[in-house]
Design an enzyme around this catalytic site. Structure first.
Site, short mmCIF file in Angstrom:
data_model
loop_
_atom_site.label_atom_id
_atom_site.label_comp_id
_atom_site.label_asym_id
_atom_site.label_seq_id
_atom_site.Cartn_x
_atom_site.Cartn_y
_atom_site.Cartn_z
N ASN A 88 0.77 -1.18 0.03
CA ASN A 88 0.17 0.16 0.09
C ASN A 88 0.82 1.15 0.02
OD1 ASN A 88 -2.57 -1.39 0.17
ND2 ASN A 88 -2.02 -1.64 2.34
N GLN A 95 -2.50 3.29 3.18
CA GLN A 95 -1.19 3.03 4.23
C GLN A 95 -1.27 3.43 5.54
OE1 GLN A 95 2.56 4.47 2.10
NE2 GLN A 95 3.75 3.50 3.44
N HIS A 101 6.47 -2.03 3.21
CA HIS A 101 6.33 -3.46 3.86
C HIS A 101 5.53 -4.06 2.70
CE1 HIS A 101 3.34 -0.97 5.37
NE2 HIS A 101 2.23 -1.74 5.34
P1 5GP Z 1 -0.73 -0.70 5.69
O1 5GP Z 1 -2.12 -0.34 6.03
O2 5GP Z 1 0.21 0.58 6.22
O3 5GP Z 1 -0.26 -1.38 4.53
O4 5GP Z 1 -0.39 -1.99 6.74
C1 5GP Z 1 0.05 -1.82 8.03
C2 5GP Z 1 -0.09 -3.13 8.68
O5 5GP Z 1 0.60 -3.15 10.10
C3 5GP Z 1 -1.56 -3.30 9.23
O6 5GP Z 1 -2.30 -4.47 8.42
C4 5GP Z 1 -1.53 -3.34 10.59
O7 5GP Z 1 -2.31 -4.36 11.26
C5 5GP Z 1 -0.24 -3.68 10.91
N1 5GP Z 1 0.37 -3.20 12.13
C6 5GP Z 1 0.42 -1.94 12.70
N2 5GP Z 1 0.88 -1.85 13.87
C7 5GP Z 1 1.39 -2.80 14.21
C8 5GP Z 1 2.30 -3.44 15.20
O8 5GP Z 1 2.69 -2.79 16.20
N3 5GP Z 1 2.56 -4.74 15.16
C9 5GP Z 1 2.30 -5.71 14.17
N4 5GP Z 1 2.79 -6.81 14.21
N5 5GP Z 1 1.62 -5.21 13.04
C10 5GP Z 1 1.18 -3.97 13.14
#
Ligand code: 5GP
Ligand code: ZN
Length: 115
Positions: A88, A95, A101
């Site tokens: 994302n 995001q 990631h």
């Molecule tokens: P994005 O929406 O930015 O692509 O995804 C970020 C992801 O990171 C989300 O799916 C969320 O669940 C995960 N996430 C956010 N904070 C943490 C954390 O402190 N630990 C872990 N293991 N995952 C996290």
């Protein structure tokens, strides 16, 4: 290392996470809020905010994210059933963590758009 970045803190060991893979360039850990039986986050050790800030010098590590994704897909037994890799970027993509990631998602049938 960016001290206010949750993924940098996980990589440094100062924030908790279930780390399932680590090498010099890449770390991988279980998503806190999984949307499928397998939902792993694969991240570069280097703090890169998003695809918007990737540089030519980051190409090796970005390629390595995919190699690690393949290894983990085999480890979790989803390499043949299939899986989705998602990156994302920015607000419209949702995001929420600004450390690049790769989501590795599998273990169930996934519709085209993941909400
Ligand atoms: P994005 O929406 O930015 O692509 O995804 C970020 C992801 O990171 C989300 O799916 C969320 O669940 C995960 N996430 C956010 N904070 C943490 C954390 O402190 N630990 C872990 N293991 N995952 C996290
Ligand atoms: Zn970071």
């Amino acid at each position: 290392m960016k001290t206010d970045c949750i993924f940098c803190r996980i990589i440094a060991g100062t924030a908790p996470a279930e780390i399932i893979y680590k090498d010099e360039q890449v770390s991988a850990f279980l998503n806190l809020n999984p949307i499928a039986p397998v939902h792993v986050l694969i991240v570069p050790v280097k703090h890169i905010e998003s695809v918007n800030t990737c540089e030519v010098g980051d190409e090796a590590v970005i390629g390595h994210l995919f190699t690690v994704a393949r290894l983990l897909a085999v480890r979790y037994g989803i390499d043949q059933s299939g899986y989705r890799l998602i990156v994302n970027t920015g607000p419209d993509a949702g995001q929420s963590v600004f450390h690049l990631h790769l989501h590795l998602i599998g273990g169930r049938r996934i519709s085209f758009l993941v909400e």
